[in-house]
Design an enzyme around this catalytic site. Structure first.
Site, PDB file in Angstrom:
ATOM      1  N   ASN A   9       0.840  -1.099  -0.080  1.00  0.00           N
ATOM      2  CA  ASN A   9       0.032  -0.060   0.181  1.00  0.00           C
ATOM      3  C   ASN A   9       1.020   1.109  -0.071  1.00  0.00           C
ATOM      4  O   ASN A   9       1.397   1.584   1.206  1.00  0.00           O
ATOM      5  CB  ASN A   9      -0.880   0.078   1.283  1.00  0.00           C
ATOM      6  CG  ASN A   9      -1.608   1.121   1.572  1.00  0.00           C
ATOM      7  OD1 ASN A   9      -1.746   2.054   0.401  1.00  0.00           O
ATOM      8  ND2 ASN A   9      -2.154   1.542   2.569  1.00  0.00           N
ATOM      9  N   TRP A  10       0.962   1.798  -1.160  1.00  0.00           N
ATOM     10  CA  TRP A  10       1.993   2.706  -1.081  1.00  0.00           C
ATOM     11  C   TRP A  10       1.440   4.418  -0.794  1.00  0.00           C
ATOM     12  O   TRP A  10       2.261   5.196  -0.362  1.00  0.00           O
ATOM     13  CB  TRP A  10       2.445   3.313  -2.944  1.00  0.00           C
ATOM     14  CG  TRP A  10       3.218   2.270  -3.718  1.00  0.00           C
ATOM     15  CD1 TRP A  10       3.405   1.081  -2.947  1.00  0.00           C
ATOM     16  CD2 TRP A  10       3.733   2.537  -4.803  1.00  0.00           C
ATOM     17  NE1 TRP A  10       4.395   0.518  -4.022  1.00  0.00           N
ATOM     18  CE2 TRP A  10       4.543   1.484  -5.305  1.00  0.00           C
ATOM     19  CE3 TRP A  10       3.520   3.371  -5.598  1.00  0.00           C
ATOM     20  CZ2 TRP A  10       5.025   1.030  -6.256  1.00  0.00           C
ATOM     21  CZ3 TRP A  10       4.301   3.252  -6.988  1.00  0.00           C
ATOM     22  CH2 TRP A  10       5.059   2.167  -7.267  1.00  0.00           C
ATOM     23  N   LYS A  11       0.197   3.992  -0.391  1.00  0.00           N
ATOM     24  CA  LYS A  11      -0.626   5.511   0.343  1.00  0.00           C
ATOM     25  C   LYS A  11      -0.335   6.513  -0.778  1.00  0.00           C
ATOM     26  O   LYS A  11      -0.014   6.445  -1.929  1.00  0.00           O
ATOM     27  CB  LYS A  11      -0.063   5.696   1.762  1.00  0.00           C
ATOM     28  CG  LYS A  11      -0.036   4.427   2.698  1.00  0.00           C
ATOM     29  CD  LYS A  11       0.059   4.874   3.986  1.00  0.00           C
ATOM     30  CE  LYS A  11       0.402   3.596   4.913  1.00  0.00           C
ATOM     31  NZ  LYS A  11       0.026   3.741   6.345  1.00  0.00           N
ATOM     32  N   HIS A  92      -9.689   1.056   4.493  1.00  0.00           N
ATOM     33  CA  HIS A  92      -8.341   1.191   5.076  1.00  0.00           C
ATOM     34  C   HIS A  92      -8.497   2.195   6.147  1.00  0.00           C
ATOM     35  O   HIS A  92      -9.263   3.149   6.306  1.00  0.00           O
ATOM     36  CB  HIS A  92      -7.104   1.831   4.367  1.00  0.00           C
ATOM     37  CG  HIS A  92      -6.040   1.816   4.920  1.00  0.00           C
ATOM     38  ND1 HIS A  92      -5.394   2.771   5.694  1.00  0.00           N
ATOM     39  CD2 HIS A  92      -4.657   0.806   4.841  1.00  0.00           C
ATOM     40  CE1 HIS A  92      -4.332   2.680   6.089  1.00  0.00           C
ATOM     41  NE2 HIS A  92      -3.872   1.345   5.448  1.00  0.00           N
ATOM     42  N   GLU A  94      -7.077   4.623   7.278  1.00  0.00           N
ATOM     43  CA  GLU A  94      -6.967   5.908   7.072  1.00  0.00           C
ATOM     44  C   GLU A  94      -8.255   6.534   6.491  1.00  0.00           C
ATOM     45  O   GLU A  94      -8.285   7.753   6.585  1.00  0.00           O
ATOM     46  CB  GLU A  94      -5.669   6.051   6.444  1.00  0.00           C
ATOM     47  CG  GLU A  94      -4.370   6.011   7.186  1.00  0.00           C
ATOM     48  CD  GLU A  94      -3.076   5.463   6.597  1.00  0.00           C
ATOM     49  OE1 GLU A  94      -3.014   5.463   5.163  1.00  0.00           O
ATOM     50  OE2 GLU A  94      -2.128   5.013   7.251  1.00  0.00           O
ATOM     51  N   GLU A 164      -5.787  -5.350  10.482  1.00  0.00           N
ATOM     52  CA  GLU A 164      -4.792  -4.299  10.293  1.00  0.00           C
ATOM     53  C   GLU A 164      -4.901  -3.331  11.866  1.00  0.00           C
ATOM     54  O   GLU A 164      -5.842  -2.433  11.660  1.00  0.00           O
ATOM     55  CB  GLU A 164      -4.768  -3.022   9.376  1.00  0.00           C
ATOM     56  CG  GLU A 164      -4.190  -3.670   8.160  1.00  0.00           C
ATOM     57  CD  GLU A 164      -3.767  -2.583   7.034  1.00  0.00           C
ATOM     58  OE1 GLU A 164      -2.528  -2.870   6.814  1.00  0.00           O
ATOM     59  OE2 GLU A 164      -4.383  -1.656   6.702  1.00  0.00           O
ATOM     60  N   GLY A 170       2.164   2.187  10.588  1.00  0.00           N
ATOM     61  CA  GLY A 170       3.034   3.271  10.663  1.00  0.00           C
ATOM     62  C   GLY A 170       3.760   3.838  11.651  1.00  0.00           C
ATOM     63  O   GLY A 170       4.242   4.870  11.743  1.00  0.00           O
ATOM     64  N   SER A 209       3.056  -2.244  10.408  1.00  0.00           N
ATOM     65  CA  SER A 209       4.659  -2.158  10.553  1.00  0.00           C
ATOM     66  C   SER A 209       5.374  -3.251  10.591  1.00  0.00           C
ATOM     67  O   SER A 209       6.142  -3.801  10.982  1.00  0.00           O
ATOM     68  CB  SER A 209       4.789  -1.612  11.800  1.00  0.00           C
ATOM     69  OG  SER A 209       4.559  -0.570  12.023  1.00  0.00           O
ATOM     70  N   GLY A 230       2.919  -1.286   4.462  1.00  0.00           N
ATOM     71  CA  GLY A 230       2.836   0.146   3.923  1.00  0.00           C
ATOM     72  C   GLY A 230       4.239   0.722   3.743  1.00  0.00           C
ATOM     73  O   GLY A 230       4.632   0.549   2.713  1.00  0.00           O
TER      74      GLY A 230
HETATM   75  C1  PEP Z   1      -0.957   0.277   5.794  1.00  0.00           C
HETATM   76  O1  PEP Z   1      -0.818   1.350   5.661  1.00  0.00           O
HETATM   77  O2  PEP Z   1      -1.709  -0.621   5.493  1.00  0.00           O
HETATM   78  C2  PEP Z   1       0.427  -0.439   6.682  1.00  0.00           C
HETATM   79  C3  PEP Z   1       0.088  -1.605   7.077  1.00  0.00           C
HETATM   80  O3  PEP Z   1       1.403   0.490   6.837  1.00  0.00           O
HETATM   81  P1  PEP Z   1       2.545   0.309   7.661  1.00  0.00           P
HETATM   82  O4  PEP Z   1       3.084  -1.050   6.921  1.00  0.00           O
HETATM   83  O5  PEP Z   1       3.754   1.522   7.396  1.00  0.00           O
HETATM   84  O6  PEP Z   1       2.423   0.228   9.203  1.00  0.00           O
END
Ligand code: PEP
Length: 246
Positions: A9-11, A92, A94, A164, A170, A209, A230
């Site tokens: 997930n590049w966001k 997601h 966010e 998640e 993050g 993470s 992410g």
């Molecule tokens: C995500 O945004 O779906 C995610 C898992 O981010 P990260 O790996 O940076 O925690």
């Protein structure tokens, strides 16, 4: 037998120049899992051009629940299929937190994705306050049931679930393998209550993470079928390192 899936997930990150390098490196890498990247909308054509014919699939990070029309700024599921997308993230954290997406909106987006032939990756998970209040199971079950109620359990034969924990996204904090496995098992059991065969086949990814250093132990858990990545998805060696931990 569930094939492991590692999806990036590049966001809201990237540029044409940076993406070209990253996509080429991911494409060139060997991985022990299915690989996918979910890129920002403007880069879907680039992902399609760079990844077409490779073992890496691509998708988007959100869609509209609407099919078409006067919805300024929205992107429909059928537009994603024009760019060869396989997957789309829905719900997601966010989107839920920063854009006020309710369980009902997420369920509508899940249905819209499937009706256009996309595979939705349904993201669910609890906040830190919810975990500390011991309501993780209720929260995750409620988020899942909103989709089960709208689309039915059979829809999960063509969908992916990503657990998640919001507090792990993050932040550098990761659920322990046991914490993650507990929730994954609970999710699978809830699907199995409606259909045991669908439950046995549905892939449940862990996100939060995940890094090459913690991926192996997480991936070894019985109900963890890959990762939604992410930050580490923006570095090809990390992304491929996670995939090779499968
Ligand atoms: C995500 O945004 O779906 C995610 C898992 O981010 P990260 O790996 O940076 O925690």
């Amino acid at each position: 037998m569930r094939t492991k899936l590692v999806a990036g997930n590049w966001k809201m990150n990237g540029s044409l120049a940076l993406n070209a390098e990253l996509l080429k490196a991911v494409r060139a890498g060997k991985a022990a899992a299915e690989l996918a990247v979910c890129v920002p909308f403007p880069y879907l054509a680039q992902a399609q051009a760079e990844l077409h014919g490779s073992h890496v699939t691509w998708g988007a990070q959100d869609i509209s629940a609407q099919a078409q029309g006067a919805f300024t700024g929205e992107v429909s599921a059928s537009m994603l299929t024009d760019f060869g997308c396989t997957y789309v993230l829905v719900g997601h954290s966010e989107r839920r937190t920063l854009h006020g997406e309710t369980d009902a909106v997420v369920a509508a987006k899940f249905a819209a994705a499937q009706s256009a032939g996309l595979i939705p990756v349904l993201c669910i998970g609890e906040t830190l306050a919810e975990r500390e209040s011991n309501i993780t199971a209720e929260v995750v079950t409620r988020q899942l049931e909103a989709v089960l109620a709208k689309s039915g359990v059979a829809a999960f034969a063509n969908a992916v679930i990503a657990y998640e924990p919001v507090w792990a996204i993050g932040t550098g904090l990761t659920a322990t393998p046991a914490q993650a496995q507990d929730v994954h098992a609970l999710i699978r059991a809830r699907v199995a209550r409606d259909d045991a065969t669908v439950a046995a086949g549905v892939r449940i990814l862990y996100g939060g993470s995940m890094k090459p250093g913690n991926a192996r132990e997480l991936m070894q858990q019985a109900d963890i079928d890959g990762g939604l990545i992410g930050g580490a998805a923006l570095v090809a060696t990390d992304f491929l390192g996670i995939a090779n931990a499968c």
